[in-house]
Scaffold this motif. Sequence first.
Motif, PDB file in Angstrom:
ATOM      1  N   ILE A  89     -33.895 136.276 -84.109  1.00  0.00           N
ATOM      2  CA  ILE A  89     -33.951 137.700 -83.740  1.00  0.00           C
ATOM      3  C   ILE A  89     -33.553 138.580 -84.917  1.00  0.00           C
ATOM      4  CG2 ILE A  89     -31.667 138.217 -82.754  1.00  0.00           C
ATOM      5  CD1 ILE A  89     -34.587 138.982 -80.678  1.00  0.00           C
ATOM      6  N   LEU A  90     -32.578 138.148 -85.712  1.00  0.00           N
ATOM      7  CA  LEU A  90     -32.175 138.920 -86.888  1.00  0.00           C
ATOM      8  C   LEU A  90     -33.298 138.976 -87.919  1.00  0.00           C
ATOM      9  CD1 LEU A  90     -28.489 137.721 -87.382  1.00  0.00           C
ATOM     10  CD2 LEU A  90     -29.243 139.982 -86.627  1.00  0.00           C
ATOM     11  N   LEU A  91     -33.925 137.839 -88.154  1.00  0.00           N
ATOM     12  CA  LEU A  91     -35.008 137.810 -89.138  1.00  0.00           C
ATOM     13  C   LEU A  91     -36.206 138.647 -88.678  1.00  0.00           C
ATOM     14  CD1 LEU A  91     -34.851 134.062 -90.178  1.00  0.00           C
ATOM     15  CD2 LEU A  91     -34.374 136.031 -91.648  1.00  0.00           C
ATOM     16  N   ARG A  92     -36.483 138.629 -87.392  1.00  0.00           N
ATOM     17  CA  ARG A  92     -37.636 139.364 -86.870  1.00  0.00           C
ATOM     18  C   ARG A  92     -37.337 140.856 -86.725  1.00  0.00           C
ATOM     19  NH1 ARG A  92     -43.013 139.644 -86.682  1.00  0.00           N
ATOM     20  NH2 ARG A  92     -43.676 140.780 -84.838  1.00  0.00           N
ATOM     21  N   ASP A  93     -36.293 141.190 -85.993  1.00  0.00           N
ATOM     22  CA  ASP A  93     -36.055 142.583 -85.636  1.00  0.00           C
ATOM     23  C   ASP A  93     -35.256 143.362 -86.672  1.00  0.00           C
ATOM     24  OD1 ASP A  93     -37.483 142.093 -83.337  1.00  0.00           O
ATOM     25  OD2 ASP A  93     -35.722 141.853 -82.063  1.00  0.00           O
ATOM     26  N   TYR A  94     -34.398 142.698 -87.416  1.00  0.00           N
ATOM     27  CA  TYR A  94     -33.609 143.408 -88.425  1.00  0.00           C
ATOM     28  C   TYR A  94     -34.283 143.377 -89.794  1.00  0.00           C
ATOM     29  CZ  TYR A  94     -29.484 143.947 -85.448  1.00  0.00           C
ATOM     30  OH  TYR A  94     -28.620 144.316 -84.463  1.00  0.00           O
ATOM     31  N   GLU A  95     -34.877 142.249 -90.147  1.00  0.00           N
ATOM     32  CA  GLU A  95     -35.459 142.094 -91.479  1.00  0.00           C
ATOM     33  C   GLU A  95     -36.982 142.242 -91.496  1.00  0.00           C
ATOM     34  OE1 GLU A  95     -33.717 141.941 -94.240  1.00  0.00           O
ATOM     35  OE2 GLU A  95     -31.829 141.922 -93.137  1.00  0.00           O
ATOM     36  N   GLY A  96     -37.629 142.126 -90.340  1.00  0.00           N
ATOM     37  CA  GLY A  96     -39.069 142.365 -90.254  1.00  0.00           C
ATOM     38  C   GLY A  96     -39.957 141.227 -90.718  1.00  0.00           C
ATOM     39  N   TYR A  97     -39.462 140.000 -90.703  1.00  0.00           N
ATOM     40  CA  TYR A  97     -40.275 138.871 -91.126  1.00  0.00           C
ATOM     41  C   TYR A  97     -41.284 138.488 -90.045  1.00  0.00           C
ATOM     42  CZ  TYR A  97     -37.175 138.226 -95.069  1.00  0.00           C
ATOM     43  OH  TYR A  97     -36.470 138.413 -96.221  1.00  0.00           O
ATOM     44  N   SER A  98     -42.377 137.886 -90.460  1.00  0.00           N
ATOM     45  CA  SER A  98     -43.398 137.427 -89.517  1.00  0.00           C
ATOM     46  C   SER A  98     -42.938 136.144 -88.850  1.00  0.00           C
ATOM     47  CB  SER A  98     -44.721 137.175 -90.255  1.00  0.00           C
ATOM     48  OG  SER A  98     -44.616 136.023 -91.065  1.00  0.00           O
ATOM     49  N   TYR A  99     -43.616 135.792 -87.754  1.00  0.00           N
ATOM     50  CA  TYR A  99     -43.265 134.563 -87.045  1.00  0.00           C
ATOM     51  C   TYR A  99     -43.432 133.341 -87.954  1.00  0.00           C
ATOM     52  CZ  TYR A  99     -43.366 137.392 -82.807  1.00  0.00           C
ATOM     53  OH  TYR A  99     -43.115 138.348 -81.859  1.00  0.00           O
ATOM     54  N   ASP A 100     -44.474 133.344 -88.769  1.00  0.00           N
ATOM     55  CA  ASP A 100     -44.698 132.220 -89.679  1.00  0.00           C
ATOM     56  C   ASP A 100     -43.590 132.106 -90.721  1.00  0.00           C
ATOM     57  OD1 ASP A 100     -47.046 131.394 -88.416  1.00  0.00           O
ATOM     58  OD2 ASP A 100     -48.279 132.765 -89.603  1.00  0.00           O
ATOM     59  N   GLU A 101     -43.158 133.259 -91.264  1.00  0.00           N
ATOM     60  CA  GLU A 101     -42.077 133.239 -92.249  1.00  0.00           C
ATOM     61  C   GLU A 101     -40.771 132.760 -91.624  1.00  0.00           C
ATOM     62  OE1 GLU A 101     -43.069 136.784 -95.405  1.00  0.00           O
ATOM     63  OE2 GLU A 101     -42.490 137.389 -93.386  1.00  0.00           O
ATOM     64  N   ILE A 102     -40.499 133.218 -90.420  1.00  0.00           N
ATOM     65  CA  ILE A 102     -39.286 132.784 -89.720  1.00  0.00           C
ATOM     66  C   ILE A 102     -39.360 131.291 -89.457  1.00  0.00           C
ATOM     67  CG2 ILE A 102     -37.934 133.003 -87.596  1.00  0.00           C
ATOM     68  CD1 ILE A 102     -38.957 135.947 -87.506  1.00  0.00           C
ATOM     69  N   GLY A 103     -40.534 130.818 -89.051  1.00  0.00           N
ATOM     70  CA  GLY A 103     -40.722 129.395 -88.814  1.00  0.00           C
ATOM     71  C   GLY A 103     -40.460 128.568 -90.055  1.00  0.00           C
ATOM     72  N   GLU A 104     -40.908 129.082 -91.185  1.00  0.00           N
ATOM     73  CA  GLU A 104     -40.689 128.381 -92.449  1.00  0.00           C
ATOM     74  C   GLU A 104     -39.198 128.340 -92.793  1.00  0.00           C
ATOM     75  OE1 GLU A 104     -42.271 128.833 -97.006  1.00  0.00           O
ATOM     76  OE2 GLU A 104     -43.524 129.599 -95.390  1.00  0.00           O
ATOM     77  N   ILE A 105     -38.504 129.442 -92.560  1.00  0.00           N
ATOM     78  CA  ILE A 105     -37.077 129.514 -92.867  1.00  0.00           C
ATOM     79  C   ILE A 105     -36.267 128.608 -91.942  1.00  0.00           C
ATOM     80  CG2 ILE A 105     -35.048 131.040 -92.786  1.00  0.00           C
ATOM     81  CD1 ILE A 105     -37.029 133.296 -93.712  1.00  0.00           C
ATOM     82  N   LEU A 106     -36.589 128.650 -90.642  1.00  0.00           N
ATOM     83  CA  LEU A 106     -35.812 127.896 -89.654  1.00  0.00           C
ATOM     84  C   LEU A 106     -36.395 126.515 -89.358  1.00  0.00           C
ATOM     85  CD1 LEU A 106     -35.024 130.749 -87.090  1.00  0.00           C
ATOM     86  CD2 LEU A 106     -33.639 129.942 -89.005  1.00  0.00           C
ATOM     87  N   LYS A 107     -37.458 126.161 -90.059  1.00  0.00           N
ATOM     88  CA  LYS A 107     -38.137 124.866 -89.867  1.00  0.00           C
ATOM     89  C   LYS A 107     -38.605 124.690 -88.422  1.00  0.00           C
ATOM     90  CE  LYS A 107     -36.446 122.691 -93.823  1.00  0.00           C
ATOM     91  NZ  LYS A 107     -36.774 121.798 -94.748  1.00  0.00           N
TER      92      LYS A 107
END
Length: 159
Positions: free
Chosen positions: A113-131
């Motif tokens: 939620i922080l990566l998406r709503d606070y930082e604005g990353y895409s679902y794919d980018e978040i997936g890459e970060i969080l594996k």
Amino acid sequence: MNKKNYHNAVFEYSDKLYRFAIKLSKSESLAEDLVQDAFEKVWIKKEDIQAEKIKSYLFRTVYNRFLDNQKKDRVISIDEYHNPPSFHPETSDLKEVLEQALSTLPSVQRSAILLRDYEGYSYDEIGEILKLNASQVKVYIYRARKQLQKYIGKLEAVI
């Protein structure tokens, strides 16, 4: 990755990485340590890391170090886990309530939620970060938002 790529990564991602770390840890000193550790690890493994993958590597490293730190420092009692929200709508400000609500989330949901709503990353980018894959990210974000909604209740009660 070469020295120039490393310096570009420090310039481009250090602020974003710090904001992410401080939202996760709620501690400036721990956030600084997490970011420093991430950049140190990148420097040590610079020969093995591809320049285009550095962003996800950095965020993943901060996230993993935060989880390692949490495992060492946090033991939750049953009473603490089942306590109701401890804010009073008449006296709490919205930021405080949101911080408390975020702290109730499991770490993977909070990070998503922080990566998406606070930082604005895409679902794919978040997936890459969080594996995770993009579908898993969407599920975690949906569940986090539902839990936040349940915790906060009606917004009018808070404001």
